[in-house]
Scaffold this motif. Structure first.
Motif, PDB file in Angstrom:
ATOM      1  N   ASP A 158      38.616  10.149   0.521  1.00  0.00           N
ATOM      2  CA  ASP A 158      38.939   9.077  -0.185  1.00  0.00           C
ATOM      3  C   ASP A 158      38.619   7.867   0.608  1.00  0.00           C
ATOM      4  N   VAL A 159      39.183   7.750   1.958  1.00  0.00           N
ATOM      5  CA  VAL A 159      38.961   6.869   2.768  1.00  0.00           C
ATOM      6  C   VAL A 159      37.380   6.412   3.257  1.00  0.00           C
ATOM      7  N   LEU A 160      36.700   7.613   3.217  1.00  0.00           N
ATOM      8  CA  LEU A 160      35.202   7.607   3.314  1.00  0.00           C
ATOM      9  C   LEU A 160      34.311   6.860   2.437  1.00  0.00           C
ATOM     10  N   ILE A 190      37.576  10.765  10.695  1.00  0.00           N
ATOM     11  CA  ILE A 190      36.455  10.716   9.980  1.00  0.00           C
ATOM     12  C   ILE A 190      35.499  10.409  11.034  1.00  0.00           C
ATOM     13  N   LEU A 191      35.456   9.678  12.054  1.00  0.00           N
ATOM     14  CA  LEU A 191      34.390   9.461  13.143  1.00  0.00           C
ATOM     15  C   LEU A 191      34.314  10.741  13.780  1.00  0.00           C
ATOM     16  N   ALA A 192      35.274  11.143  14.401  1.00  0.00           N
ATOM     17  CA  ALA A 192      35.452  12.263  15.271  1.00  0.00           C
ATOM     18  C   ALA A 192      34.586  13.277  14.474  1.00  0.00           C
ATOM     19  N   LYS A 193      34.899  13.869  13.198  1.00  0.00           N
ATOM     20  CA  LYS A 193      34.733  14.706  12.402  1.00  0.00           C
ATOM     21  C   LYS A 193      32.879  14.743  12.299  1.00  0.00           C
ATOM     22  N   LEU A 194      32.692  13.593  11.957  1.00  0.00           N
ATOM     23  CA  LEU A 194      31.248  13.392  11.592  1.00  0.00           C
ATOM     24  C   LEU A 194      30.397  13.167  12.738  1.00  0.00           C
ATOM     25  N   GLU A 197      29.800   6.874  15.822  1.00  0.00           N
ATOM     26  CA  GLU A 197      30.498   5.932  16.800  1.00  0.00           C
ATOM     27  C   GLU A 197      31.286   4.961  16.180  1.00  0.00           C
ATOM     28  N   ASP A 198      30.915   4.792  14.829  1.00  0.00           N
ATOM     29  CA  ASP A 198      31.738   3.446  14.162  1.00  0.00           C
ATOM     30  C   ASP A 198      31.672   3.800  12.657  1.00  0.00           C
ATOM     31  N   ARG A 199      32.185   2.986  11.898  1.00  0.00           N
ATOM     32  CA  ARG A 199      32.421   2.910  10.548  1.00  0.00           C
ATOM     33  C   ARG A 199      31.183   2.639   9.939  1.00  0.00           C
ATOM     34  N   ILE A 204      26.647   4.700   6.395  1.00  0.00           N
ATOM     35  CA  ILE A 204      25.437   5.043   6.313  1.00  0.00           C
ATOM     36  C   ILE A 204      25.087   6.504   6.061  1.00  0.00           C
ATOM     37  N   LEU A 205      25.764   7.330   6.753  1.00  0.00           N
ATOM     38  CA  LEU A 205      25.726   8.885   6.611  1.00  0.00           C
ATOM     39  C   LEU A 205      26.071   9.249   5.287  1.00  0.00           C
TER      40      LEU A 205
END
Length: 219
Positions: A158-160, A190-194, A197-199, A204-205
């Motif tokens: 949801d956050v992503l 989210i940043l760690a799992k993907l 480095e940043d939002r 973009i991903l």
């Protein structure tokens, strides 16, 4: 140089007795405690702060894999050296993934065990040859790419999605009815799992992979 402080965690009294009896002959090794369960091992680690934990894998209560995770969570400075009778993949790989610095079988000779303790204490990894072969074989297997739904929780998705829509943390919190601290925690996860480095990279991903084309859930 101070002695290497060792904690023994094994539910078999005779195993602990044999290991302790031998290690007491090593001038640079000090036994600072013994535990007959994973739970007690974790408690003792917090109390005696060992340099190395000799960890059995199959015990009543929490097993050695979970105990290894908890030991390193409460006292990451220590090194865990697995000492077990088991060589199965379902034991070896989870133990190493949990953070163990070494994996030996209980057939190891006393002097080899002492050498292994010194090596892990100094930051080296020590693996039984058969274990090393299993690790290499596992690394050579093609790894399927996990779908994002296996990486992220539903709330993190949801956050992503909202990050992909360009929302700030404040806007995300208001949209999902959650606090700003909770949003920041989700974003960090989210940043760690993907592995980004940043939002911006996360957005973009997510857009490139088509992960943000759904509607966000509220509540």
């Amino acid at each position: 140089m101070s002695n290497i402080r060792v904690l023994l965690v094994d539910d078999h009294d005779m195993v602990r007795l044999g290991v302790r009896t031998y290690l007491l002959t090593e001038p640079d090794v000090e036994i600072v405690g013994e535990a007959n369960s994973g739970e007690l091992g974790v408690e003792l680690v917090q109390q005696v702060k060992p340099d190395v934990v000799l960890m059995d894998l199959v015990m009543g209560g929490i097993d050695g894999v979970q105990a290894t995770r908890e030991v390193l969570a409460v006292y990451p400075q220590t090194k865990v050296l697995v000492l077990t009778s088991y060589l199965e993949d379902e034991k070896v790989l989870p133990a190493l993934e949990a953070g163990a610095s070494g994996y030996l079988l209980k057939t190891v000779l006393g002097d080899e065990l002492a050498i292994a303790i010194r090596k892990v204490f100094h930051g080296e990894t020590v693996l039984e040859p058969q274990v090393a072969a299993k690790v290499v074989a596992n690394l050579q297997k093609p790894k399927p790419v996990a779908p994002v739904t296996d990486l992220l929780t539903e709330r993190e998705m949801d956050v992503l999605r909202l990050i992909g829509q360009g929302m700030t943390n404040q806007q995300i919190g208001e949209t999902l009815y959650i606090g700003i601290k909770t949003v920041k925690t989700h974003v960090s996860n989210i940043l760690a799992k993907l592995s980004v480095e940043d939002r911006t990279q996360a957005a973009i991903l997510a857009i490139r992979k088509g992960w943000v084309d759904g509607e966000s859930k509220k509540g």
